[in-house]
Write an enzyme that holds these catalytic residues in place. Structure first.
Site, PDB file in Angstrom:
ATOM      1  N   GLU A   1     -13.182  48.677  24.850  1.00 44.88           N
ATOM      2  CA  GLU A   1     -13.270  47.219  24.909  1.00 44.88           C
ATOM      3  C   GLU A   1     -13.594  46.616  23.545  1.00 44.88           C
ATOM      4  O   GLU A   1     -13.042  45.601  23.153  1.00 44.88           O
ATOM      5  CB  GLU A   1     -14.373  46.855  25.899  1.00 44.88           C
ATOM      6  CG  GLU A   1     -14.314  45.411  26.301  1.00 44.88           C
ATOM      7  CD  GLU A   1     -15.490  45.075  27.204  1.00 44.88           C
ATOM      8  OE1 GLU A   1     -15.727  43.899  27.387  1.00 44.88           O
ATOM      9  OE2 GLU A   1     -16.150  46.008  27.701  1.00 44.88           O
ATOM     10  N   ASP A   2     -14.507  47.249  22.800  1.00 47.88           N
ATOM     11  CA  ASP A   2     -15.031  46.607  21.591  1.00 47.88           C
ATOM     12  C   ASP A   2     -14.464  47.162  20.293  1.00 47.88           C
ATOM     13  O   ASP A   2     -14.800  46.688  19.222  1.00 47.88           O
ATOM     14  CB  ASP A   2     -16.568  46.745  21.543  1.00 47.88           C
ATOM     15  CG  ASP A   2     -17.223  46.037  22.710  1.00 47.88           C
ATOM     16  OD1 ASP A   2     -16.530  45.227  23.344  1.00 47.88           O
ATOM     17  OD2 ASP A   2     -18.399  46.290  22.995  1.00 47.88           O
TER      18      ASP A   2
END
Length: 755
Positions: A95-96
């Site tokens: 996600e990051d």
């Protein structure tokens, strides 16, 4: 140069801290019973550490500390193995950072990648701007969960660590996350049997939403601790002596009710802290003499202790023979202590205790080959959720509610005519039972026999009922059934069938209407259909079609006359009438809109909103559902017209809004100076006597100079109870009134209630 050095030192210190945290995780893992797969965990850690390098959390610590903390929870508190620990360490990488699920699959294999993918899907957009992002995420969560339950266990661990570090967030985020936790995650943890985590999530949510009340209850718990210890010691001494005589290995614990549960009980029962008597419970955890003797040992202990103290006749809860669907097993008895108070005693073996605290994960500890018969319940539950997900539901909040129905209900046990045992949620009706057997039985069901007595479909079942469903081929699903059904499965099936029928009827109705209009020589256009809709008082043309198609409405002379009038001389009257009314309505609307209902400028949700007297009377709307007054713990919700609506934080509507429209929640603070009056309702109860009412009104009007708006008192058999509506400035006024009323001789209870 020095700066450069200090930066380097700082980096080294951080790196040392990260390594130490990871070392702790490894030590924890090595002390469990799982296979020792240290290298894959180390590989996952190094990969995540490098991916998150240089990124900080809001609290200022390196980001990697969060995945490590989540992995620790997964390992120690939920008891999962290396696959889950790796997935927890990697859960934010996709996600990051720029890595993809494919990268993780290549490095760590398909299983870990699948879990990480599930976790990424859930978090995508949890803080997005879409209104029902929450419900959507929840939906994704359940979909991934039905593939692999570990996804949700790691998600719960992630949420637990976020709650533990919630202090560094903005207040409006705190309410949103706390609200979501109470609405979704705490019940999920409960459903999966993670009792300890559920309690901590509830307490943390409560602490952020009602800080003062939390502190107050905490203070009172500390103040009464010595007294409780004394009661515990005296109560358990004879029990210990008896168990020693039986030669059992055991330990006895004092279980103190959680702060959130205490507050919840104070709210629902309208009693002060001092009147909550089940704060202390006693738990006996024993080692069975032989594994197969476990159940007998439970009952032996029960018999032994009920010889010492008298048991409550209606309060024996046997979850040993019928475990709860989250796997919980124990024997609960309520005994009368020597101090004249009931004390609950929970009897469990060590295995049952592990299952109670760690939930389904603990089953895997005891089953060498993994998998166990108790998972059937979990499978069934996941299956129900899958069914609901398959049924496309229009509204996100409905969806959350439907799931909540099944997730969190307590259970009852009912029997089929052949004596098979079925678990149903509490408050389930005969109709729910019919649908739980088979959809066909549900759709054709006309009534039921409960314990051989005829009952309607809306009859609520109780534990131990024997239920026989009566069916008839000619029966069809009725619209009013939606009100009878309480389980998610029955509700979903009924609304699906009704929607299908409505579609068929609508089509039929359209055909009949077209035929009718052709016959009358009227053009089949929107205006003709709208006029018929208005004539028969339907809200939408679709409703009109369904009514015509189902035969509830037969087109006849009235409808013919409507169109004949139009061609006659009356058309001017009709037109001017409708235009006149419309124009007036339009003017009204314009006038209403021109008043400052909502501020047109954008409201900054990051700032705390000050609720001043002026703003309350002009700009903000007090919610009708919970009637907040100054001094209540409140929050603001920005509705679609940009108005700010003020709700109490514990109001059920607000709880839903926090979970479904979290990004529209705004933190608020009262800033009032006893100028405005607000209406509150007080509930009064006491012993009836001559002049009690007079005294009550005297206290309110004379001493406190408060204006009563409405008084409603009933006296029955020497007891009176009533509701008083009065105007106050804020919560302090309410406190003063309640305290003064309690001084009146015969008044036994005074509480503020939502009317």
């Amino acid at each position: 140069m020095e700066e450069h050095l200090s930066l380097k030192e700082k980096e080294q210190a951080e790196e040392a801290m990260i390594q130490q945290a990871f070392q702790e995780l490894l030590n924890d893992y090595l002390s469990t019973k799982h296979r020792k797969r240290v290298e894959i965990i180390t590989k996952a850690f190094n990969f995540a550490n490098q991916a998150h390098k240089g990124i900080k959390r809001r609290s200022g610590e390196p980001y990697i500390m969060h995945p490590i903390a989540v992995a620790k929870i997964v390992c120690n508190e939920i008891g999962l193995g290396s696959t889950s620990i790796c997935a927890a360490l990697l859960h934010d990488v996709v996600e990051d950072t720029d890595y993809t699920v494919e990268d993780i699959e290549n490095l760590f294999g398909p299983k870990i990648a699948q879990i990480v993918d599930g976790l990424t899907k859930i978090s995508g957009g949890i803080f997005g701007d879409r209104a029902s992002a929450q419900a959507e995420n929840f939906k994704k969560l359940l979909l991934t969960m039905s593939d692999d339950i570990r996804v949700i266990l790691i998600k719960i661990a992630d949420r637990l660590h976020n709650m533990r570090t919630l202090g560094s967030m903005l207040p409006n985020k705190q309410y949103k996350i706390a609200g979501e936790t109470l609405y979704i995650y705490a019940p999920l943890a409960n459903r999966l049997g993670l009792n300890r985590i559920k309690t901590e999530l509830e307490n943390l949510s409560f602490k952020y939403e009602h800080p003062e009340e939390y502190a107050e209850i905490e203070k009172k718990l500390v103040a009464t601790a010595a007294e409780r210890d004394k009661v515990f010691r005296e109560f358990t001494a004879p029990i210990r002596a008896q168990l020693d005589k039986m030669g059992l290995k055991y330990h006895i614990l004092a279980r103190v009710k959680s702060i959130y549960s205490i507050w919840n009980k104070m709210q629902t029962k309208h009693v002060p802290f001092e009147e909550i008597y089940d704060i202390l419970a006693v738990r006996i955890v024993f080692k069975p003499r032989k594994l197969e003797e476990e159940l007998n040992d439970c009952f032996d202990i029960y018999v032994a202790i009920s010889k010492i103290y008298k048991p409550h006749p209606d309060r024996l809860r046997d979850w040993v023979s019928h475990p709860k669907s989250n796997g919980y097993q124990a024997l609960h008895v309520t005994l009368m202590g020597n101090n004249g108070q009931w004390i609950e005693v929970q009897i469990r073996s060590e295995r049952m205790d592990d299952v109670a605290e760690q939930g389904f994960a603990a089953h895997w500890k005891y089953k060498e080959g993994g998998g166990s018969e108790d998972e059937g319940e979990l499978e069934r539950w996941l299956h129900t959720i899958k069914e609901i997900l398959d049924d496309p539901q229009p509204d996100a909040i409905d969806f959350l509610d439907t799931i909540k129905l099944n997730l969190f209900a307590s259970e009852i046990f009912v029997f089929t005519p052949k004596g098979e045992l079925k678990t149903m949620p509490q408050d389930a009706t005969a109709l729910d039972f019919a649908f739980s057997l088979h959809t066909d039985i549900g759709t054709h069901c006309i009534g039921a026999k409960v314990n051989h007595k005829l009952v309607p479909l809306s009859h609520r079942l109780k534990s131990g009922d024997q239920v026989e469903i009566l069916t008839s081929k000619s029966q069809r699903v009725q619209p009013e059934w939606e009100a009878y059904a309480t389980t998610a499965r029955a509700k979903a099936k009924i609304s699906e069938i009704l929607r299908k029928e409505a579609k068929v009827n609508q089509k039929k109705g359209e055909e009949l209407l077209t035929e009718f209009l052709q016959k009358e020589g009227v053009r089949n256009d929107e205006s003709a259909i709208d006029r018929l809709t208005n004539l028969h008082n339907f809200h939408t043309p679709d409703e009109l079609m369904v009514a015509i198609g189902s035969g509830k409405l037969v087109l006849g002379d009235v409808d013919r006359n409507l169109f004949k009038e139009k061609q006659g001389k009356n058309w001017k009257k009709l037109l001017s009438f409708s235009f006149g009314k419309e124009a007036k309505d339009k003017e009204k609307e314009v006038k209403e809109e021109s008043q400052p209902v909502g501020k047109t400028e954008k409201i900054d949700t990051k700032q705390i909103l000050k609720l001043t007297e002026e703003a309350i009377s002009k700009e903000y709307v007090m919610a009708e559902c919970c009637h907040p007054i100054p001094g209540d713990d409140v929050l603001g919700y920005i509705d679609e017209h940009n108005r700010v609506i003020i709700h109490k934080r514990q109001c059920p509507v607000a709880v839903k809004l926090k979970s479904s429209y979290g990004n529209r929640i705004i933190a608020t603070q009262w800033d009032t100076h006893k100028e405005l009056s607000f209406l509150v309702t007080l509930y009064v109860e006491g012993i009836d006597g001559v002049g009690v009412l007079n005294e009550v009104t005297q206290v309110i009007s004379r001493q406190l100079n408060v204006n009563i708006r409405k008084l409603n008192i009933d006296a029955n058999d020497g007891i009176f109870e009533g509701k008083i509506q009065l105007y106050v400035h804020d919560v302090d006024d309410v406190r003063a009134i309640c305290n003064n009323l309690k001084q009146v001789q015969h008044v036994k209870q005074v509480a503020r209630i939502e009317d």
